[in-house]
Design an enzyme around this catalytic site. Structure first.
Site, PDB file in Angstrom:
ATOM      1  N   ARG A 103      18.362  18.764 -22.200  1.00 20.50           N
ATOM      2  CA  ARG A 103      18.893  17.929 -21.120  1.00 20.50           C
ATOM      3  C   ARG A 103      17.984  17.917 -19.904  1.00 20.50           C
ATOM      4  O   ARG A 103      17.775  16.863 -19.281  1.00 20.50           O
ATOM      5  CB  ARG A 103      20.295  18.402 -20.744  1.00 20.50           C
ATOM      6  CG  ARG A 103      20.971  17.629 -19.607  1.00 20.50           C
ATOM      7  CD  ARG A 103      20.792  16.137 -19.674  1.00 20.50           C
ATOM      8  NE  ARG A 103      21.127  15.554 -20.976  1.00 20.50           N
ATOM      9  CZ  ARG A 103      20.718  14.364 -21.373  1.00 20.50           C
ATOM     10  NH1 ARG A 103      19.934  13.609 -20.598  1.00 20.50           N
ATOM     11  NH2 ARG A 103      21.063  13.901 -22.565  1.00 20.50           N
ATOM     12  N   LYS A 138      11.274   8.016   0.607  1.00 22.79           N
ATOM     13  CA  LYS A 138      12.680   7.969   0.181  1.00 22.79           C
ATOM     14  C   LYS A 138      12.787   8.460  -1.259  1.00 22.79           C
ATOM     15  O   LYS A 138      13.096   7.718  -2.191  1.00 22.79           O
ATOM     16  CB  LYS A 138      13.226   6.550   0.336  1.00 22.79           C
ATOM     17  CG  LYS A 138      13.262   6.100   1.801  1.00 22.79           C
ATOM     18  CD  LYS A 138      13.692   4.658   1.938  1.00 22.79           C
ATOM     19  CE  LYS A 138      13.656   4.218   3.404  1.00 22.79           C
ATOM     20  NZ  LYS A 138      14.021   2.792   3.574  1.00 22.79           N
ATOM     21  N   LYS A 170       7.202   5.042  14.164  1.00 21.25           N
ATOM     22  CA  LYS A 170       8.307   4.159  13.814  1.00 21.25           C
ATOM     23  C   LYS A 170       8.988   3.628  15.084  1.00 21.25           C
ATOM     24  O   LYS A 170       8.661   4.020  16.202  1.00 21.25           O
ATOM     25  CB  LYS A 170       9.306   4.915  12.940  1.00 21.25           C
ATOM     26  CG  LYS A 170       8.694   5.513  11.675  1.00 21.25           C
ATOM     27  CD  LYS A 170       8.591   4.494  10.565  1.00 21.25           C
ATOM     28  CE  LYS A 170       9.939   4.270   9.930  1.00 21.25           C
ATOM     29  NZ  LYS A 170       9.860   3.301   8.809  1.00 21.25           N
ATOM     30  N   GLU A 200       4.608   0.888  13.294  1.00 20.90           N
ATOM     31  CA  GLU A 200       5.557  -0.119  12.836  1.00 20.90           C
ATOM     32  C   GLU A 200       5.827  -1.130  13.943  1.00 20.90           C
ATOM     33  O   GLU A 200       6.018  -0.755  15.105  1.00 20.90           O
ATOM     34  CB  GLU A 200       6.863   0.562  12.429  1.00 20.90           C
ATOM     35  CG  GLU A 200       7.987  -0.377  12.059  1.00 20.90           C
ATOM     36  CD  GLU A 200       9.284   0.372  11.797  1.00 20.90           C
ATOM     37  OE1 GLU A 200      10.279   0.088  12.505  1.00 20.90           O
ATOM     38  OE2 GLU A 200       9.308   1.250  10.918  1.00 20.90           O
ATOM     39  N   ASP A 222       7.533  -4.739   9.634  1.00 22.58           N
ATOM     40  CA  ASP A 222       8.844  -4.326   9.134  1.00 22.58           C
ATOM     41  C   ASP A 222       9.871  -5.449   9.185  1.00 22.58           C
ATOM     42  O   ASP A 222      10.093  -6.063  10.237  1.00 22.58           O
ATOM     43  CB  ASP A 222       9.354  -3.134   9.949  1.00 22.58           C
ATOM     44  CG  ASP A 222      10.597  -2.523   9.347  1.00 22.58           C
ATOM     45  OD1 ASP A 222      10.619  -2.285   8.131  1.00 22.58           O
ATOM     46  OD2 ASP A 222      11.562  -2.273  10.096  1.00 22.58           O
TER      47      ASP A 222
END
Length: 282
Positions: A103, A138, A170, A200, A222
């Protein structure tokens, strides 16, 4: 070009943790109860659908950690295309050991092959353009190294691995620091000359300010619509590397690539992927 695999010692801790989670404190009690000691078998991991293979190195490590005496042969290495019915790996030896590692090996291989397969689909949409597809941060906590390797197996590219290997300014950094000019001036005053800088922007006005102030190597465009992306690429005119990001679905990749951006980053490659259907049969 054949990709250099990650060193086994980088992957082993992830696999050990997964095996410990599955086997717990009492081991595989089903197998121990019903399989006579000393039973040997040959098993195969097969693809049940078409895709791109990833995770064979991880599966091999899983079986080896359960029983170093197992014979594990990889028939389709990471990065290979597969069709339904293809045998990816053969495992021979103690039946109980094979079942105990099954598994964990399949969980890794299925997910990583899903990432590689989705990446290959995105990359196919960029054919005829210079645009490269890249992943993001992510990723599944604890699995970033192998998930980013799976993106490479699918023909994509890797973005930064963490907060410590590049400067990516960001929108929240810009807000907290007092604006685009403030963050770029701070970078020019304090950042190492060895560190790449990306910033960004959400609007063409912000992009114009970035170009005027200087200090960035890459600009992240973005959540812009395609028409705005086209204008942004024209404004940059090769002075910075351009990256488009935000809501990057496969259906949109071709039109975004046609704008001339250098990179398209897609978090979906690692956070919204479907596991490739693989099975282990005795």
């Amino acid at each position: 070009m054949t990709l250099q695999p990650l060193p086994d010692f980088v992957i082993e801790p992830m696999v050990r943790n997964a095996l410990a989670e599955d086997l717990g404190t009492n081991g595989d009690i089903t197998t121990r109860t019903v399989i006579p000691s000393g039973t040997t078998y040959r098993a195969a991991i097969r693809a049940r659908e078409a895709g791109v293979v990833s995770g064979m190195q991880v599966a091999r490590i899983a079986f080896a950690l359960v029983d170093a005496g197992l014979q594990v042969d990889t028939l389709l290495p990471d990065g290979s295309p597969c069709a339904p019915g293809d045998v990816l790996m053969q495992i021979a030896g103690d039946a109980a050991a094979i079942l105990s590692g099954e598994r964990v090996a399949l969980n890794f291989a299925g997910r990583l092959s899903g990432i590689a397969t989705m990446t290959a689909g995105f990359v196919a949409e960029t054919a005829g353009t210079k645009t490269r597809v890249t992943c993001t941060r992510k990723t599944t906590p604890g699995l970033r190294a192998v998930e980013k390797q799976a993106v490479l197996h699918g023909g994509g590219f890797n973005h930064r691995f963490g907060l410590s290997d590049a400067i990516l300014i960001k929108d929240n950094h810009i807000a907290a620091a007092g604006g685009v000019s403030a963050v770029l001036n701070a970078v020019q005053a304090h950042a190492s000359h060895m560190m790449r800088v990306e910033i960004e922007v959400d609007t063409l006005d912000q992009l114009a300010e970035v170009l005027a102030v200087g200090g960035a190597d890459v600009v992240l465009l973005d959540n812009m619509d395609t028409a705005t992306l086209t204008r942004a690429v024209a404004m940059v005119d090769g002075r910075l590397v351009t990256e488009a990001s935000g809501n990057m679905r496969r259906a949109r990749i071709a039109e975004v690539a046609a704008t001339g951006v250098d990179y398209i980053s897609a978090g979906a490659l690692t956070h919204s992927v479907s596991t490739l259907d693989l099975g282990l049969d005795f």
